[in-house]
Write an enzyme that holds these catalytic residues in place. Structure first.
Site, PDB file in Angstrom:
ATOM      1  N   TYR A  16       0.834  -1.200   0.000  1.00 12.61           N
ATOM      2  CA  TYR A  16       0.000   0.000   0.000  1.00 12.61           C
ATOM      3  C   TYR A  16       0.872   1.254   0.000  1.00 12.61           C
ATOM      4  CZ  TYR A  16      -3.181   3.582   1.775  1.00 12.61           C
ATOM      5  OH  TYR A  16      -3.892   4.742   1.955  1.00 12.61           O
ATOM      6  N   GLU A  38     -10.794   5.890   5.911  1.00 14.71           N
ATOM      7  CA  GLU A  38     -10.147   6.713   6.932  1.00 14.71           C
ATOM      8  C   GLU A  38     -11.086   6.920   8.117  1.00 14.71           C
ATOM      9  OE1 GLU A  38      -7.068   7.156   7.002  1.00 14.71           O
ATOM     10  OE2 GLU A  38      -6.454   6.981   4.912  1.00 14.71           O
ATOM     11  N   TRP A  46      -4.398   1.117  10.996  1.00 19.59           N
ATOM     12  CA  TRP A  46      -4.594   1.130   9.550  1.00 19.59           C
ATOM     13  C   TRP A  46      -4.495  -0.285   8.993  1.00 19.59           C
ATOM     14  CZ3 TRP A  46      -7.140   3.290   6.074  1.00 19.59           C
ATOM     15  CH2 TRP A  46      -6.876   3.058   4.730  1.00 19.59           C
TER      16      TRP A  46
END
Length: 186
Positions: A16, A38, A46
């Site tokens: 990512y 988010e 995350w």
């Protein structure tokens, strides 16, 4: 190869970081996806969210705001039971609410992308942080974005979430200057 330290958690995080994070995004579906993910991250890592991204894409109609805006309460109930996403009713409901706010922008002749990018003057900004500790969790621009999105009816869009979106969508280049991606992102 030196990366931002947060990217060294897993192979998925590295991929990512190396291919997506900080690359300027203007595509409406991708921006809606980023805004959703988010917001889903609030209180979580995350890595947790990233591991469930494919489940989110399936559950939320490929992040097509017009399709998600039509989700019913029964559909939300089914999503709360869906183990492929984060099963937080408030976050799921906020995705539907946010999709409706995006559709309202479209109906007013605007786009989500234009509204979001306006907070950086429609051009990516390059920062020069040396350490993660120097990187802010919010900025005056993300605070202004948060206020505006809330005014438009969006939820789970606090200043920290908005700044994370700005980082992910390449509105700001927050790769550390020692990271190989910093120079690549400009």
């Amino acid at each position: 190869m030196t990366r931002c330290p947060w990217a060294e958690v897993s192979d998925l995080d590295r991929l990512y970081h190396d291919t997506e994070w900080g690359v300027p995004v203007r595509d409406e579906h991708r921006l809606f996806e980023m805004l959703t993910l988010e917001g889903a991250q609030a209180g979580l890592s995350w890595s947790t969210v990233l591991a469930k991204r494919e489940g989110y894409r399936r559950a939320f109609a490929g992040f097509d705001p017009e399709a998600v805006a039509r989700f019913t309460a029964a559909r939300v109930d089914r999503l709360v039971a869906d183990k492929s996403i984060i099963r937080h009713r408030g976050k799921i409901e906020s995705t539907v609410t946010n999709a409706r706010a995006v559709v309202a922008l479209y109906e007013a002749g605007e786009t989500l992308g234009a509204r979001l990018w306006s907070f950086v003057g429609d051009r990516p900004r390059t920062n020069r942080w040396r350490t993660l500790d120097e990187t802010p969790s919010s900025t005056p621009e993300s605070e202004a974005m948060s206020r505006e999105l809330k005014r438009l009816g969006f939820r789970f869009v606090g200043p920290t979430t908005c700044y994370a979106l700005m980082q992910a969508a390449g509105m700001v280049n927050d790769h550390l200057i020692g990271c190989f991606r910093h120079k690549q992102m400009g």
